[in-house]
Design a protein around this motif. Sequence first.
Motif, mmCIF file in Angstrom:
data_model
loop_
_atom_site.group_PDB
_atom_site.id
_atom_site.type_symbol
_atom_site.label_atom_id
_atom_site.label_comp_id
_atom_site.label_asym_id
_atom_site.label_seq_id
_atom_site.Cartn_x
_atom_site.Cartn_y
_atom_site.Cartn_z
ATOM 1 N N ALA A 13 -27.092 94.461 -60.787
ATOM 2 C CA ALA A 13 -28.255 94.890 -60.175
ATOM 3 C C ALA A 13 -28.818 93.708 -59.315
ATOM 4 C CB ALA A 13 -29.186 95.576 -61.041
ATOM 5 N N ALA A 14 -28.925 92.665 -60.013
ATOM 6 C CA ALA A 14 -29.528 91.575 -59.293
ATOM 7 C C ALA A 14 -28.723 91.286 -58.055
ATOM 8 C CB ALA A 14 -29.378 90.389 -60.290
ATOM 9 N N GLN A 17 -29.480 93.568 -55.343
ATOM 10 C CA GLN A 17 -30.965 93.358 -54.813
ATOM 11 C C GLN A 17 -30.906 92.076 -53.776
ATOM 12 O OE1 GLN A 17 -33.600 92.860 -58.042
ATOM 13 N NE2 GLN A 17 -35.229 94.321 -57.052
ATOM 14 N N SER A 22 -30.953 98.384 -53.162
ATOM 15 C CA SER A 22 -31.476 98.771 -54.568
ATOM 16 C C SER A 22 -30.670 98.526 -55.769
ATOM 17 C CB SER A 22 -32.007 100.451 -54.584
ATOM 18 O OG SER A 22 -31.700 100.850 -55.849
ATOM 19 N N PRO A 23 -31.460 97.854 -56.690
ATOM 20 C CA PRO A 23 -30.629 97.388 -57.732
ATOM 21 C C PRO A 23 -30.002 98.677 -58.643
ATOM 22 C CG PRO A 23 -32.878 97.462 -58.237
ATOM 23 C CD PRO A 23 -32.931 97.516 -56.714
ATOM 24 N N ASP A 24 -30.480 99.701 -58.390
ATOM 25 C CA ASP A 24 -30.054 101.123 -59.120
ATOM 26 C C ASP A 24 -28.322 101.163 -58.853
ATOM 27 O OD1 ASP A 24 -32.433 101.371 -59.894
ATOM 28 O OD2 ASP A 24 -32.817 103.110 -58.619
#
Length: 613
Positions: A13-14, A17, A22-24
């Motif tokens: 996720a990072a 980002q 999106s981290p999603d």
Amino acid sequence: MNDLKRSLSEAAAAAFQAAGLSPDFGRVTASDRPDLADFQCNGALAAAKSAKRNPREIAVQVVEQLKADPRLASVEIAGVGFINMRVSPAALAARADEIAADERAGASLLEQPRRVLVDYAGPNVAKPMHVGHLRASIIGESIKRLYRFRGDQVVGDAHFGDWGFQMGLLITAVMDEDAFIAALMDKLPDAPRDFSDADAAKVRAEFAGRVTLADLDRLYPAAAARAKEDAEYRDRARKATADLQNGRFGYRLLWKHFVDVSRVALEREFHALGVDFDLWKGESDADPLIAPMVRQLEDKGLLVEDQGARIVRVARPGETKKKKLPDGSVIEVESPDPLLVVSSEGSAMYGTTDLATILDRRQSFDPHLILYCVDQRQADHFEQVFRAAYLAGYAQPGGLEHIGFGTMNGADGKPFKTRAGGVLKLHDLIEMAREKARERLREAGLGAELSPEAFEETAHKVGVAALKFADLQNFRGTSYVFDLDRFTSFEGKTGPYLLYQTVRIKSILRKAADQGAQGGAVIVAEPAERDLTLLLDAFEGALGEAYDKKAPNFVAEHAYKLAQGFSKFYAACPILGADDPAVRASRLTLAQTALKQLELALDLLGVEAPERM
Ligand code: ARG
């Protein structure tokens, strides 16, 4: 403490980002190609679609970031942009050590525990059980244990069916058969005025000798059959039901006797199946709440007159279904059907009791969530009750959930029965399973050195494990066929196989203990050590999925894979036979941890392994 899937998801996720996405998209799952990777992330594909970019290009960016993660031995792009990850042996070993040191074998606790009431089994006084009750008991018990294990405050309630028409039927049947009791009923006052507890106890002592469990079992089916044909009899039974519900004293005493007699027997049978309730409340317990509830529903303007009955409409405007009339024409009617609260005869109905029970539970336990583990065939009933409860403000939307399931069928494809006439006797079913288990044990040459008592106990555990695992290994919505030969086999995906593997690990560990061997830090070198560690790590994910979906099959699946994984590990990696003492200690720890996790998983399924067999 996080499982690898979760902590790698955070890393991914990072990375997304950092790539301006999106981290999603950073969701990591176990690899579906274990030969190529341990974990995978497919987020680059979805991210590319939404950002209108090239997936591979995104994957390259994400991989660049992830490569810096010391836990990953390799991060690679496959195909159009799938990201494959291999965890380093050191990171795996660290995770294994963590799980080994953890009492909960790597399973986390919920951050926000809730109060959850599990309504399950739902047996009835006198009315025989069917497979729906059996499955409800097995599935409900497992869900109760799972929720509790994850940290929720859980109460399991049997919700005993002790209040309907069947009670009036039984009263009528007993009075017809026993002139002494009929005369006694006439003599007793309508209300318990001037009647001490001691007097009541004396009357109840009369019943004890005259109406036994066998009598109830015999009288009920005959009475139910007669009520179907004989209108006069049916009316008498209805009247008796109404009198009982209106408080006729003698009937209440007799009723209490029926309830006690069947409860004792049922609790014993459930216990033999490893099903134990925290609360054994009955439908009757909600009775005092019904009259005020009806008034309240009226005040809220929710109660509508309908052909002499009183109902709550639960369909929203425009929610309809087609209904065929006897003359063949088709009309649109509201759907779901309204909830019948008071019948035209003035009686409270099944749904009325369920609605009032929600109020009762709110007063006593105030659950955030009530789970109803009941046969899928009652789905419409619960839809009506839940909607009515939400409309009346008796529960928060989403606070009531029906956990439905399919049936266990016989070879004929119809719901399974143990006796002619359709009676499912839990006792018979368990005895059948136990008998088969004895056979299987002897066939396999197991348990030969056990004492007769210990052998019996083992056979019981094997039989119960067979029944329960056969049920819980399927997603609950799926129906399955009762096949005791298959269920009790020590090979394949069965309860007995799991018990066998568990006992085997226990015996390996006993031997190790006898030799004074000690566990130590885990070293992940061999592929089988790696695979076993990854399995141990996957426990948390399996529990999460089972919890979210209210589906114990994910726990069952994990237990099975773990048992298999251990078997492969043990075949490839000798424990006591390992030359290097550090390797020996590591493998011993892995074996101990596998056992701890396997026993936890089995316990969540409601299955208990013997010490030996
Ligand atoms: N006693 C009911 C039956 O045999 C099942 C009860 C299920 N639970 C409930 N709250 N309605 O069908």
